[in-house]
Design a protein around this motif. Sequence first.
Motif, PDB file in Angstrom:
ATOM      1  N   LEU A   1       0.804  -1.213   0.000  1.00 47.25           N
ATOM      2  CA  LEU A   1       0.000   0.000   0.000  1.00 47.25           C
ATOM      3  C   LEU A   1       0.848   1.280   0.000  1.00 47.25           C
ATOM      4  O   LEU A   1       0.341   2.362   0.262  1.00 47.25           O
ATOM      5  CB  LEU A   1      -0.929   0.009   1.213  1.00 47.25           C
ATOM      6  N   GLU A   2       2.116   1.140  -0.296  1.00 41.39           N
ATOM      7  CA  GLU A   2       3.013   2.294  -0.199  1.00 41.39           C
ATOM      8  C   GLU A   2       2.554   3.488  -1.031  1.00 41.39           C
ATOM      9  O   GLU A   2       2.613   4.631  -0.585  1.00 41.39           O
ATOM     10  CB  GLU A   2       4.416   1.899  -0.634  1.00 41.39           C
TER      11      GLU A   2
ATOM     12  N   GLU B   1      -0.199   5.136   0.841  1.00 45.28           N
ATOM     13  CA  GLU B   1       0.332   5.833   2.008  1.00 45.28           C
ATOM     14  C   GLU B   1       0.924   7.165   1.586  1.00 45.28           C
ATOM     15  O   GLU B   1       0.659   8.206   2.169  1.00 45.28           O
ATOM     16  CB  GLU B   1       1.434   4.990   2.657  1.00 45.28           C
ATOM     17  N   TYR B   2       1.729   7.095   0.532  1.00 46.04           N
ATOM     18  CA  TYR B   2       2.411   8.273   0.032  1.00 46.04           C
ATOM     19  C   TYR B   2       1.402   9.329  -0.405  1.00 46.04           C
ATOM     20  O   TYR B   2       1.516  10.503  -0.083  1.00 46.04           O
ATOM     21  CB  TYR B   2       3.300   7.849  -1.134  1.00 46.04           C
TER      22      TYR B   2
ATOM     23  N   LYS C   1      -0.538  10.897   2.549  1.00 45.58           N
ATOM     24  CA  LYS C   1       0.269  11.700   3.458  1.00 45.58           C
ATOM     25  C   LYS C   1       0.437  13.118   2.915  1.00 45.58           C
ATOM     26  O   LYS C   1       0.653  14.052   3.666  1.00 45.58           O
ATOM     27  CB  LYS C   1       1.641  11.050   3.646  1.00 45.58           C
TER      28      LYS C   1
END
Lengths: 283, 310
Positions: free
Chosen positions: B62-63, B66-67, B70
């Motif tokens: 899920l990076e 997330e990125y 954020k």
Amino acid sequence: MHVILFLISAMCILPFILLVISSVTDERTIYLNGYSFIPEKFSFDAYQYIWQDADRIFHAYGITIMVTLIGTVCGLIITASLAYPLSRKDMPLNKFLSLFVFFTMLFNGGLVPTYLVYTQLFDLKNTMLALILPSLLTNAFYIMLMRTFFMTSIPSALIESAKIDGAGEFFTFLRIVLPLSLPILATVGLFLTIQYWNDWFNGMVYITDSKLYSLQNLLNRILLDIQYLSSSDFGTQTELAADIPQESTRMALAVIGVLPILIVYPFFQRYFVKGLTVGAVKG
Amino acid sequence: MTQLAFQKRMNKTKKYFVLFLMMVPGLAYLIINNYLPLFGIIIAFKDYNYSQGIFRSEWIGLENFEYLFKTTDAYIITRNTILYNGGFIILNLIVGVSIAIFLNEIKNRFMSRFYQTAILMPYLISMIIVGYLVFALLSLETGFINKTILPWLGISDISWYSEAKYWPYILTIVHIWKSAGYLCVIFLATIVGIDNEYYEAAKLDGATTWQQIRTITIPLLMPVVTIMTLLQIGRIFYSDFGLFYQVPLNAGALQSTTNVIDTYVYRSLMTLGDIGMSSAAGLYQSIVGCVLVFISNYIVRKINKDNAMF
């Protein structure tokens, strides 16, 4: 009542009039007074300028006309031949196939995967197909529209009797169903034509070669270029500004881009309104 | 199996075979254009690398999401998308219904046609042309508003294309201008379809025009209005890309109020080349969009089964 509606209509039409008048306004007048409905001085320089540079514009026109023609015809054929079997309740797998078609209206992969499919898998970047393919069956909505029409307006007794007379399915579709479906064909065809004529998104995403610019993409390029130049303080600005069309020329180009639709529109308005209504009520 | 039954069966297969054959081009197209990209959704969970392609790029879970979440981008684009489209839905409704009711009161057929033609005109032109029209009005040096209207009101020039705060209003006006005609025609068609007897009875009872509108037209228009509104709510996560990209001329200074999910996805893909992030944003849009369509279809079904999409 008339007053309000007249004002609303005026608000809809006046920007177009401003556009047309600006295109025949003298360049110096525009610089001094801005775009205006009552310019001090008229001039057809802009159109003369365009005429000198006609090659590029005619070329873009040609691309647009070709894409619109091919797209509309192919789109209509595919839509009709997909919608007709779906309208036949006796066809096996009907439910499943309908779901298969309508699911595309609900969920899509989004721009990125679609872009990768067309550019990586099929390598359509900078080809004319890239202008046609992505919008061919843009929404299952047209299929639904046609399917509903076939179901409600073509009596199934007619299809039965054709069968008894020994006509094959394809023959029945071609000679009996289609001629009776002219209203819906005209409506969907009109939507497709407008859609292809106005399309700039495919060109913007898939085309980088200026030889394949459609009219809308050319217009887009010119508009964005000018905005970019006028908002930046490059020393080369004047040098570049000599290359790009001036104010009135820009408006003249927009006039050329929008004119065909405005001329044709009143003739098709009847169909258009009918199409919108059918679409909304049955959609 | 008798000879006859066999013959019959063969005929049936042959008959439907032709129908199936007819569908092949359309189905093939949908598979390529709509179903194939669905597999591409996995890009959102990968560290996409052009040389390795979709399947060989590395999984990163899920990076990307997330990125994305954020950054402040995610908040801004979600807020803009929902606020704009929400506002559009409400205003479209008010403007569309009012114009339709006004139009219905016009008994002169020629004028009625004229008004309809005029109001529907903006619907037909491309957003590029709309961009030109707005530019003709708003351009700093030559725009009609800066050169004619503001001096007349005694206000100095406004640099529209570098001030983000004006754009929510400009975009809303442009949107209503372009789409009101479309909705109005749909509503008008419904109003015209209302049985005349209602109005005649009302007139006998001495109802004024306004009373007729309030007690007959509006209630009978409600089902269509509800359906149209719910359909739009189902699409609230999708914006008109052209409106938000072309009309502000892609100006960077305006992005705090003009950036929506669609333009964000486009920019991260085409300008920044950030495939991971843009497909994460795209998937976020598709999933929420799909959920919203299901919810609104469910509500439509509750209200009127015939109008549900599925």
